[in-house]
Structure formats: C-alpha cells, structure tokens
Design a protein around this motif. Structure first.
Motif, mmCIF file in Angstrom:
data_model
loop_
_atom_site.group_PDB
_atom_site.id
_atom_site.type_symbol
_atom_site.label_atom_id
_atom_site.label_comp_id
_atom_site.label_asym_id
_atom_site.label_seq_id
_atom_site.Cartn_x
_atom_site.Cartn_y
_atom_site.Cartn_z
ATOM 1 N N SER A 135 34.983 35.758 35.838
ATOM 2 C CA SER A 135 34.342 37.034 35.048
ATOM 3 C C SER A 135 34.861 36.786 33.785
ATOM 4 O O SER A 135 34.307 37.278 32.763
ATOM 5 C CB SER A 135 34.920 38.133 35.970
ATOM 6 O OG SER A 135 34.472 38.138 37.151
ATOM 7 N N LEU A 166 30.634 35.763 40.664
ATOM 8 C CA LEU A 166 31.564 36.077 39.622
ATOM 9 C C LEU A 166 33.145 36.041 40.335
ATOM 10 O O LEU A 166 33.165 36.580 41.164
ATOM 11 C CB LEU A 166 31.439 37.617 39.135
ATOM 12 C CG LEU A 166 30.173 38.095 38.457
ATOM 13 C CD1 LEU A 166 30.279 39.527 38.288
ATOM 14 C CD2 LEU A 166 30.187 37.202 36.988
ATOM 15 N N PHE A 169 37.140 38.712 39.877
ATOM 16 C CA PHE A 169 36.878 39.851 39.038
ATOM 17 C C PHE A 169 38.150 40.909 39.015
ATOM 18 O O PHE A 169 38.641 40.769 40.050
ATOM 19 C CB PHE A 169 35.598 40.353 39.676
ATOM 20 C CG PHE A 169 35.405 41.744 39.123
ATOM 21 C CD1 PHE A 169 34.706 41.803 37.890
ATOM 22 C CD2 PHE A 169 35.462 43.222 39.671
ATOM 23 C CE1 PHE A 169 34.370 43.144 37.276
ATOM 24 C CE2 PHE A 169 35.219 44.171 39.287
ATOM 25 C CZ PHE A 169 34.367 44.443 37.868
ATOM 26 N N ILE A 197 31.023 38.087 44.653
ATOM 27 C CA ILE A 197 32.232 38.411 43.950
ATOM 28 C C ILE A 197 33.603 38.202 44.522
ATOM 29 O O ILE A 197 33.862 38.666 45.680
ATOM 30 C CB ILE A 197 32.315 39.869 43.299
ATOM 31 C CG1 ILE A 197 30.924 40.138 42.566
ATOM 32 C CG2 ILE A 197 33.504 40.271 42.498
ATOM 33 C CD1 ILE A 197 30.686 41.615 42.112
ATOM 34 N N SER A 199 37.832 38.591 44.177
ATOM 35 C CA SER A 199 38.764 39.501 43.424
ATOM 36 C C SER A 199 40.072 39.683 44.114
ATOM 37 O O SER A 199 40.077 39.770 45.390
ATOM 38 C CB SER A 199 38.161 40.953 43.182
ATOM 39 O OG SER A 199 39.129 41.704 42.357
ATOM 40 N N TRP A 206 38.575 49.286 41.406
ATOM 41 C CA TRP A 206 37.703 48.460 40.390
ATOM 42 C C TRP A 206 37.073 49.588 39.380
ATOM 43 O O TRP A 206 36.873 49.221 38.239
ATOM 44 C CB TRP A 206 36.346 47.852 41.143
ATOM 45 C CG TRP A 206 36.534 46.615 41.943
ATOM 46 C CD1 TRP A 206 37.879 46.025 42.130
ATOM 47 C CD2 TRP A 206 35.693 45.887 42.536
ATOM 48 N NE1 TRP A 206 37.587 44.772 42.836
ATOM 49 C CE2 TRP A 206 36.372 44.902 43.218
ATOM 50 C CE3 TRP A 206 34.119 45.899 42.793
ATOM 51 C CZ2 TRP A 206 35.528 43.851 43.720
ATOM 52 C CZ3 TRP A 206 33.519 44.802 43.333
ATOM 53 C CH2 TRP A 206 34.387 43.787 43.821
#
Length: 246
Positions: A135, A166, A169, A197, A199, A206
């Motif tokens: 990211s 991504l 993130f 994604i 994370s 977020w």
C-alpha cells in the motif's frame, strides 16, 4: 525428416507447441495407427497446453508478486477450522465469481502476505489478471506520478487488473491526496473487479486513516461490505527462521 515448408508454416502461424511435438506425434500416429482426426486433435492439445503455460507465466510476471506462493505451500493446520473453511471455499474461485473482496487481518508474521499472494497466484491459474503492491508503495507511486504528469497512466495500471492485492494496508494515516487517490481507485474498481487487502489493523480502525470521514465511509463501504474476512492468529511464521542464540 519433417518437410521444411511445413515447419515454416508452423513458424509463421506461431504454432510453437505443435512444432515442438510434431516429430513425436508423427511417430505415435504411425505406431498406434491413429486416424487423421486423432492426430490433429493431439497436436492441437499440445498447442493449447503450451499457450496455457505461457499465458500463466505472463500473468504471474505481470502480477509482480514479491515471492511465488501457492495455496499448496500454505500451512493450513496452524489456523482455526473456520479460517481453513473460508480459505478452502476461496480456492473454488468463489470470490472471483461473486466479485467479492478478500480482507486478510492478523498480527505480523501470521501469513497474511503469503495467503494473499497464494490467492493471487490461484487467480492467475484461473485466467485472471492480478497486480500485487504494498500500500505504501502504491501511494508513493501515485505521488511520484504527479511530477511527470503520468498519474492517469499509473491509475490505469492498477484499475485494469481483475484483482488488485494491497499488502500492509493501514500502516500509517493517509494524506488528503493519498486518500483521494485511494478513493478514486476503489470507486473505479468497485463494479468490475475486486481487491485482496492485508492489514495488521482491524477494519474498525480503517476510517481513522482518512482525513475526511465522509470519504472514508464512501470508500470503506465499497470494500468491507462486499468481502470475505479472514483473521489469522497464532505465532509468527518468522520465529521459525530466527537464528538460535548460543
């Protein structure tokens, strides 16, 4: 001895798969008394196989994975039965058919990036175009593109793939410009393609990354409410590779 004109025809038509196996297939046809249809079918299957291999290789190269990871190299035994169930479901390509995002959460070293790249690799084998990027690197690339007026080119590069991965993130808050770039990307990909994604941060946090909460809600609603969520737990994979103390 193969006729040169035939070989030239195969070259001109770029039928490399057929050319590679032609001698072996002719021998097979003679040895097993194959009819013309069987012979041609075998040659076409050879061509199809070569093209499939090349297509997959090209897709993997364009995906720009950091490492080639597959679902077969993922140690599922370390995860909960619920996580294994979701991952096994995703291997059927459910998220691709449904155009749903995949959100992979968990502490550092639990295999988030491995799983994301493995799902990306699996999507490549299913004929999908994939792009992998961290990211922060994506944000940096967008920022750099403004200095040489290549923003639209960069944007198109990441909006076109069927799946955009991504990684990592939410490591740090987004600037207003970065938030706008990310929102435009999410909005443009929302209908026709999906994200994977990873994370370390729970999705509940977020929205705090965005300076504008209206934009945050608009972006995250498109991502979170149309997704499979996987929470990886357990000890870090990387502990297994730490040097032992004397």
């Amino acid at each position: 001895m193969i006729d040169k004109d035939l070989l030239d025809l195969l070259d001109n038509l770029k039928l490399d798969g057929m050319k590679e196996t032609l001698v072996a297939r002719i021998k097979e046809a003679r040895d097993h008394d194959l009819d013309y249809q069987e012979f041609i079918k075998l040659l076409l299957q050879d061509e199809q196989q070569v093209r499939s291999i090349r297509s997959l290789s090209a897709k993997i190269k364009l995906a720009n994975f950091e490492e080639i990871k597959t679902l077969q190299t993922l140690d599922l035994k370390r995860y909960t039965p619920e996580v294994r169930r979701v991952i096994n479901h995703l291997t059927t390509g459910a998220h691709l058919r449904e155009q749903k995002n995949v959100i992979i959460l968990g502490p550092t070293g639990t295999g988030k990036t491995h799983l994301a790249q493995a799902l990306g690799h699996d999507a490549c084998t299913k004929g999908k175009k994939v792009k992998f990027i961290r990211s922060n690197s994506l944000i940096a690339e967008f920022n750099a593109s403004r200095t040489d007026d290549s923003w639209q080119t960069v944007f198109n590069k990441y909006v076109r793939p069927d799946i955009l991965i991504l990684d990592d993130f939410g490591l740090k808050p987004l600037s207003q410009t970065a938030a706008c770039d990310l929102y435009e990307l999410i909005a443009s990909k929302h209908v026709k393609s999906n994200f994977i994604i990873t994370s370390n941060r729970k999705t509940q946090g977020w929205s705090e990354l965005f300076p504008d909460q209206v934009m945050a809600c608009a972006a995250l609603d498109r991502i979170i409410h149309n997704s499979y969520a996987i929470v990886l737990e357990g000890e870090s994979y990387r502990k297994n590779f730490l040097p032992k103390l004397p």
